[in-house]
Design a protein around this motif. Structure first.
Motif, PDB file in Angstrom:
ATOM      1  N   ARG A 261     -80.578  16.481  14.877  1.00 30.59           N
ATOM      2  CA  ARG A 261     -80.258  15.417  16.072  1.00 30.59           C
ATOM      3  C   ARG A 261     -78.983  15.668  16.470  1.00 30.59           C
ATOM      4  O   ARG A 261     -78.105  15.411  15.526  1.00 30.59           O
ATOM      5  CB  ARG A 261     -80.770  14.218  15.613  1.00 30.59           C
ATOM      6  CG  ARG A 261     -82.283  13.867  15.227  1.00 30.59           C
ATOM      7  CD  ARG A 261     -82.576  12.519  14.989  1.00 30.59           C
ATOM      8  NE  ARG A 261     -81.681  11.847  14.214  1.00 30.59           N
ATOM      9  CZ  ARG A 261     -81.626  10.258  13.916  1.00 30.59           C
ATOM     10  NH1 ARG A 261     -82.276   9.616  14.820  1.00 30.59           N
ATOM     11  NH2 ARG A 261     -80.744   9.893  13.439  1.00 30.59           N
ATOM     12  N   ILE A 262     -78.806  15.456  17.849  1.00 26.45           N
ATOM     13  CA  ILE A 262     -77.385  15.767  18.290  1.00 26.45           C
ATOM     14  C   ILE A 262     -76.628  14.447  17.912  1.00 26.45           C
ATOM     15  O   ILE A 262     -75.518  14.635  17.666  1.00 26.45           O
ATOM     16  CB  ILE A 262     -77.499  15.972  19.809  1.00 26.45           C
ATOM     17  CG1 ILE A 262     -78.167  17.290  20.442  1.00 26.45           C
ATOM     18  CG2 ILE A 262     -76.094  15.834  20.286  1.00 26.45           C
ATOM     19  CD1 ILE A 262     -77.330  18.600  19.562  1.00 26.45           C
ATOM     20  N   GLU A 263     -77.248  13.204  17.780  1.00 27.85           N
ATOM     21  CA  GLU A 263     -76.690  12.242  17.545  1.00 27.85           C
ATOM     22  C   GLU A 263     -75.986  11.912  16.252  1.00 27.85           C
ATOM     23  O   GLU A 263     -75.140  11.047  15.943  1.00 27.85           O
ATOM     24  CB  GLU A 263     -77.447  10.958  17.854  1.00 27.85           C
ATOM     25  CG  GLU A 263     -78.855  11.036  17.470  1.00 27.85           C
ATOM     26  CD  GLU A 263     -79.901  11.620  18.107  1.00 27.85           C
ATOM     27  OE1 GLU A 263     -80.985  11.148  17.975  1.00 27.85           O
ATOM     28  OE2 GLU A 263     -79.648  12.315  18.896  1.00 27.85           O
ATOM     29  N   ASP A 264     -76.484  12.911  15.553  1.00 34.42           N
ATOM     30  CA  ASP A 264     -75.967  13.006  13.938  1.00 34.42           C
ATOM     31  C   ASP A 264     -74.801  13.670  13.778  1.00 34.42           C
ATOM     32  O   ASP A 264     -74.193  14.039  12.686  1.00 34.42           O
ATOM     33  CB  ASP A 264     -76.928  13.532  12.916  1.00 34.42           C
ATOM     34  CG  ASP A 264     -78.338  12.527  12.890  1.00 34.42           C
ATOM     35  OD1 ASP A 264     -78.103  11.240  13.111  1.00 34.42           O
ATOM     36  OD2 ASP A 264     -79.304  13.020  12.529  1.00 34.42           O
ATOM     37  N   ARG A 267     -68.319  14.234  17.655  1.00 31.55           N
ATOM     38  CA  ARG A 267     -68.171  14.479  18.882  1.00 31.55           C
ATOM     39  C   ARG A 267     -67.822  15.724  19.113  1.00 31.55           C
ATOM     40  O   ARG A 267     -67.901  16.330  20.457  1.00 31.55           O
ATOM     41  CB  ARG A 267     -67.063  13.213  19.619  1.00 31.55           C
ATOM     42  CG  ARG A 267     -68.066  12.013  19.485  1.00 31.55           C
ATOM     43  CD  ARG A 267     -67.197  10.800  20.202  1.00 31.55           C
ATOM     44  NE  ARG A 267     -66.896  11.293  21.615  1.00 31.55           N
ATOM     45  CZ  ARG A 267     -65.883  10.487  22.469  1.00 31.55           C
ATOM     46  NH1 ARG A 267     -65.352   9.558  22.058  1.00 31.55           N
ATOM     47  NH2 ARG A 267     -65.878  11.013  23.650  1.00 31.55           N
ATOM     48  N   ARG A 293     -74.799  20.741  24.408  1.00 30.49           N
ATOM     49  CA  ARG A 293     -74.361  19.564  23.894  1.00 30.49           C
ATOM     50  C   ARG A 293     -73.045  19.452  23.225  1.00 30.49           C
ATOM     51  O   ARG A 293     -72.111  18.755  23.677  1.00 30.49           O
ATOM     52  CB  ARG A 293     -75.621  18.825  23.149  1.00 30.49           C
ATOM     53  CG  ARG A 293     -76.757  18.536  23.901  1.00 30.49           C
ATOM     54  CD  ARG A 293     -76.868  17.740  24.951  1.00 30.49           C
ATOM     55  NE  ARG A 293     -76.308  16.320  24.356  1.00 30.49           N
ATOM     56  CZ  ARG A 293     -77.425  15.469  23.956  1.00 30.49           C
ATOM     57  NH1 ARG A 293     -78.639  15.574  23.968  1.00 30.49           N
ATOM     58  NH2 ARG A 293     -76.913  14.343  23.623  1.00 30.49           N
TER      59      ARG A 293
END
Length: 350
Positions: A261-264, A267, A293
């Motif tokens: 998952r990108i959110e994991d 930045r 991303r």
């Protein structure tokens, strides 16, 4: 005017792929002339002028102009005089590069042979040395064959698309205790990307897809990177416990690339590496999803080329990668690559 011959070296067994690339680039302007494992030459059609700058063929380690064969070191000096430009650098390397790299003893033996050849050239008035070439420097290539085989002599001009090391073989020795030979592939890939110096990744974060059992990750860690590894396979304990006393550390995502998952992720990802055991079209789908991303500045991607169909699609694979980064995209088959190629994006000109 005598005929002009070009040469290129490659991994043994990939000569047909190299010839196919040259045919696609130059058509009937070149005709294959001489073939040995790891070495191909072409005769240039009279009146044709081939540009030798720019990216090399993917399957080529070194490419340049053939000068001739030498049975003695004195003949090397004589043949070197045929160069269009006086070379001030010399590269001596074997025709067949070992896929697991040289041992320390083999490097020592090659250094001794190189010194012997350079000494004879200097005695003849050709002042060559072994320092890394700069852009535009003419480099004399002396290729060693099997025992009793004549030396092959050629030359090339160095540019940012070429390894500065002889034969395209960085001076990296595969440790006996490396987690896997992926360590050597990563080391050679980092050199190809201009990131081979110690500490080159200090303060950087690398995301590696297909990291198990950890050879590539261990290389990235020793260059100073924080490494996020993605693989369902088990990781080597030395990678999991790595501690250089600074910032380098390893985090394991024990999932497939498709489940990540990108959110994991943090930045900022500075380097996106991949060595997944998947067909290139599948591997690239995962890479594309993540890179769109994270926008890593440097890509270092290994793609499996297991058959002629995948080989024919290499230009398409490169075009897909070019759409993912503003940097220059180049590709090669590293000496340590087997049925695979390495694609690198260069965020800055070398």
């Amino acid at each position: 005017m005598p005929p002009i011959f070009r040469f290129a070296t490659c991994n043994p067994g990939w000569e047909s792929g190299l010839k196919a690339e040259m045919r696609a680039r130059h058509g009937e302007a070149v005709t294959p002339a001489f073939l040995r494992p790891g070495l191909v030459t072409w005769k240039v059609r009279e009146g044709e002028k081939l540009e030798l700058g720019g990216p090399l063929p993917v399957f080529a380690h070194v490419s340049g102009t053939s000068l001739g064969m030498a049975k003695t070191l004195e003949e090397v000096s004589e043949i070197a005089g045929r160069c269009e430009a006086t070379p001030d650098r010399i590269h001596v390397f074997p025709r067949v590069l070992p896929e697991n790299g040289f041992t320390a003893e083999e490097w020592e033996s090659l250094d001794a042979r190189s010194g012997e050849i350079a000494a004879v050239l200097r005695e003849s008035g050709l002042n060559v040395d072994f320092s890394p070439p700069r852009h535009g420097d003419p480099v004399l290539d002396v290729i060693l064959g099997e025992e009793g085989e004549a030396l092959f002599v050629g030359w090339h001009r160095h540019d940012r698309f070429r390894f500065p090391s002889p034969g395209g073989m960085p001076r990296a020795i595969l440790p006996d205790d490396a987690p896997s030979r992926a360590w050597l592939k990563m080391e050679q890939g980092l050199h190809y990307a201009g990131l081979g110096d110690p500490g080159s990744l200090a303060g950087k974060t690398a995301l590696e897809l297909g990291c198990a059992p950890g050879g590539g990750s261990f290389s990235l860690l020793t260059h100073g990177a924080k490494v996020l590894g993605v693989d369902t396979g088990e990781m080597d304990g030395r990678v999991l416990a790595f501690d250089d006393g600074k910032d380098a550390a390893f985090s394991h995502f024990a999932i497939s690339a498709g489940e990540l998952r990108i959110e994991d992720l943090p930045r900022r990802i500075d380097l996106l590496a991949s060595d997944m055991n998947l067909a290139p079209p599948v591997a690239l789908r995962y890479i594309e999803r993540l890179q769109r991303r994270v926008r890593a500045r440097t890509l270092l991607l290994t793609l499996k080329i297991n058959d002629a169909k995948m080989q024919a699609q290499i230009p398409d694979f490169l075009e897909r990668v070019r759409k993912l980064t503003p940097g220059e995209v180049i590709a090669t088959q590293l000496p340590s690559n087997r049925k695979e190629i390495t694609i690198v994006s260069l965020p800055e000109r070398r």
